[in-house]
Design a protein around this motif. Sequence first.
Motif, mmCIF file in Angstrom:
data_model
loop_
_atom_site.group_PDB
_atom_site.id
_atom_site.type_symbol
_atom_site.label_atom_id
_atom_site.label_comp_id
_atom_site.label_asym_id
_atom_site.label_seq_id
_atom_site.Cartn_x
_atom_site.Cartn_y
_atom_site.Cartn_z
ATOM 1 N N LEU A 4 0.853 -1.187 0.000
ATOM 2 C CA LEU A 4 0.000 0.000 0.000
ATOM 3 C C LEU A 4 0.888 1.236 0.000
ATOM 4 O O LEU A 4 1.842 1.317 0.782
ATOM 5 C CB LEU A 4 -0.903 0.020 1.235
ATOM 6 C CG LEU A 4 -1.759 -1.222 1.484
ATOM 7 C CD1 LEU A 4 -2.511 -1.084 2.813
ATOM 8 C CD2 LEU A 4 -2.732 -1.445 0.349
ATOM 9 N N VAL A 5 0.561 2.185 -0.846
ATOM 10 C CA VAL A 5 1.338 3.420 -0.933
ATOM 11 C C VAL A 5 0.407 4.601 -0.660
ATOM 12 O O VAL A 5 -0.587 4.789 -1.363
ATOM 13 C CB VAL A 5 1.997 3.591 -2.311
ATOM 14 C CG1 VAL A 5 2.756 4.914 -2.368
ATOM 15 C CG2 VAL A 5 2.942 2.423 -2.587
ATOM 16 N N MET A 34 -10.835 -2.316 3.719
ATOM 17 C CA MET A 34 -9.693 -1.414 3.879
ATOM 18 C C MET A 34 -9.997 -0.429 4.998
ATOM 19 O O MET A 34 -11.171 -0.108 5.256
ATOM 20 C CB MET A 34 -9.365 -0.691 2.577
ATOM 21 C CG MET A 34 -8.897 -1.634 1.479
ATOM 22 S SD MET A 34 -8.143 -0.804 0.073
ATOM 23 C CE MET A 34 -6.522 -0.409 0.769
ATOM 24 N N GLN A 35 -8.944 0.002 5.624
ATOM 25 C CA GLN A 35 -9.114 0.813 6.828
ATOM 26 C C GLN A 35 -8.105 1.961 6.875
ATOM 27 O O GLN A 35 -7.047 1.898 6.246
ATOM 28 C CB GLN A 35 -8.922 -0.071 8.075
ATOM 29 C CG GLN A 35 -9.934 -1.197 8.171
ATOM 30 C CD GLN A 35 -9.601 -2.174 9.274
ATOM 31 O OE1 GLN A 35 -8.454 -2.565 9.447
ATOM 32 N NE2 GLN A 35 -10.640 -2.571 10.014
ATOM 33 N N TRP A 36 -8.451 2.950 7.661
ATOM 34 C CA TRP A 36 -7.528 4.024 8.005
ATOM 35 C C TRP A 36 -7.311 4.018 9.514
ATOM 36 O O TRP A 36 -8.281 3.882 10.292
ATOM 37 C CB TRP A 36 -8.063 5.387 7.585
ATOM 38 C CG TRP A 36 -7.989 5.646 6.119
ATOM 39 C CD1 TRP A 36 -9.011 5.546 5.216
ATOM 40 C CD2 TRP A 36 -6.831 6.071 5.374
ATOM 41 N NE1 TRP A 36 -8.560 5.861 3.954
ATOM 42 C CE2 TRP A 36 -7.233 6.188 4.032
ATOM 43 C CE3 TRP A 36 -5.517 6.356 5.715
ATOM 44 C CZ2 TRP A 36 -6.347 6.586 3.021
ATOM 45 C CZ3 TRP A 36 -4.650 6.747 4.710
ATOM 46 C CH2 TRP A 36 -5.061 6.867 3.386
ATOM 47 N N ASN A 101 -2.072 -10.613 3.079
ATOM 48 C CA ASN A 101 -0.803 -11.267 2.758
ATOM 49 C C ASN A 101 -0.700 -12.573 3.562
ATOM 50 O O ASN A 101 0.014 -12.660 4.555
ATOM 51 C CB ASN A 101 0.367 -10.332 3.057
ATOM 52 C CG ASN A 101 0.440 -9.174 2.083
ATOM 53 O OD1 ASN A 101 0.159 -9.342 0.890
ATOM 54 N ND2 ASN A 101 0.815 -8.007 2.555
ATOM 55 N N ARG A 102 -1.477 -13.565 3.112
ATOM 56 C CA ARG A 102 -1.471 -14.880 3.775
ATOM 57 C C ARG A 102 -1.713 -14.727 5.267
ATOM 58 O O ARG A 102 -0.965 -15.250 6.101
ATOM 59 C CB ARG A 102 -0.160 -15.622 3.504
ATOM 60 C CG ARG A 102 0.067 -15.910 2.027
ATOM 61 C CD ARG A 102 1.310 -16.734 1.789
ATOM 62 N NE ARG A 102 1.523 -16.989 0.369
ATOM 63 C CZ ARG A 102 2.519 -17.734 -0.113
ATOM 64 N NH1 ARG A 102 3.388 -18.285 0.710
ATOM 65 N NH2 ARG A 102 2.632 -17.912 -1.402
ATOM 66 N N GLY A 103 -2.731 -13.996 5.597
ATOM 67 C CA GLY A 103 -3.109 -13.828 6.983
ATOM 68 C C GLY A 103 -2.410 -12.690 7.697
ATOM 69 O O GLY A 103 -2.655 -12.465 8.882
ATOM 70 N N VAL A 104 -1.563 -11.984 6.988
ATOM 71 C CA VAL A 104 -0.846 -10.855 7.579
ATOM 72 C C VAL A 104 -1.394 -9.564 6.981
ATOM 73 O O VAL A 104 -1.687 -9.497 5.784
ATOM 74 C CB VAL A 104 0.666 -10.972 7.311
ATOM 75 C CG1 VAL A 104 1.405 -9.769 7.896
ATOM 76 C CG2 VAL A 104 1.211 -12.274 7.914
ATOM 77 N N ASP A 105 -1.517 -8.557 7.826
ATOM 78 C CA ASP A 105 -2.031 -7.277 7.363
ATOM 79 C C ASP A 105 -1.008 -6.577 6.465
ATOM 80 O O ASP A 105 0.203 -6.689 6.661
ATOM 81 C CB ASP A 105 -2.308 -6.352 8.558
ATOM 82 C CG ASP A 105 -3.328 -6.933 9.513
ATOM 83 O OD1 ASP A 105 -3.271 -6.571 10.705
ATOM 84 O OD2 ASP A 105 -4.168 -7.734 9.066
ATOM 85 N N ALA A 106 -1.524 -5.824 5.507
ATOM 86 C CA ALA A 106 -0.687 -4.929 4.716
ATOM 87 C C ALA A 106 -0.907 -3.512 5.220
ATOM 88 O O ALA A 106 -2.065 -3.093 5.413
ATOM 89 C CB ALA A 106 -1.042 -5.016 3.244
ATOM 90 N N TRP A 107 0.169 -2.776 5.425
ATOM 91 C CA TRP A 107 0.107 -1.401 5.911
ATOM 92 C C TRP A 107 0.773 -0.456 4.916
ATOM 93 O O TRP A 107 1.776 -0.822 4.292
ATOM 94 C CB TRP A 107 0.848 -1.263 7.245
ATOM 95 C CG TRP A 107 0.178 -1.890 8.409
ATOM 96 C CD1 TRP A 107 0.355 -3.163 8.877
ATOM 97 C CD2 TRP A 107 -0.765 -1.271 9.296
ATOM 98 N NE1 TRP A 107 -0.424 -3.363 9.992
ATOM 99 C CE2 TRP A 107 -1.114 -2.217 10.271
ATOM 100 C CE3 TRP A 107 -1.345 -0.002 9.357
ATOM 101 C CZ2 TRP A 107 -2.033 -1.952 11.298
ATOM 102 C CZ3 TRP A 107 -2.242 0.276 10.375
ATOM 103 C CH2 TRP A 107 -2.583 -0.685 11.330
#
Length: 117
Positions: A4-5, A34-36, A101-107
């Motif tokens: 995420l950019v 998606m969240q902020w 990402n396979r159960g991991v959050d993207a930030w």
Amino acid sequence: QVQLVESGGGLVQAGGSLRLSCVPSVSIFSVSTMQWYRQFPGKQRDLIATIDSRGTRTYADSVRGRFTISRDIAKNTLYLQMIALKPENTAVYYCKAPLVNRGVDAWGQGTQVTVSS
């Protein structure tokens, strides 16, 4: 891996507006939620807005009515529109795609918002 950019942060006077953007490395249509978040200095990140695949939006009490989360499928971008900003809104703002990402959050990398009085 989904990345995420973010962009759009900066310095604004109290009462002003900013719009933050978050672009995923995959089609936003494929990301269900998606969240902020925002993080004050020395504090943990707090969830402030969520949008799901149906477009349902939820907000923290502290931002409801002044912040708006939205998605533009055509531009593949998540937004956070902020109006009537106050100095206490000064923070680093992050977008997040939970568990993509396979159960991991993207930030996202975070974007600084500074509101001057």
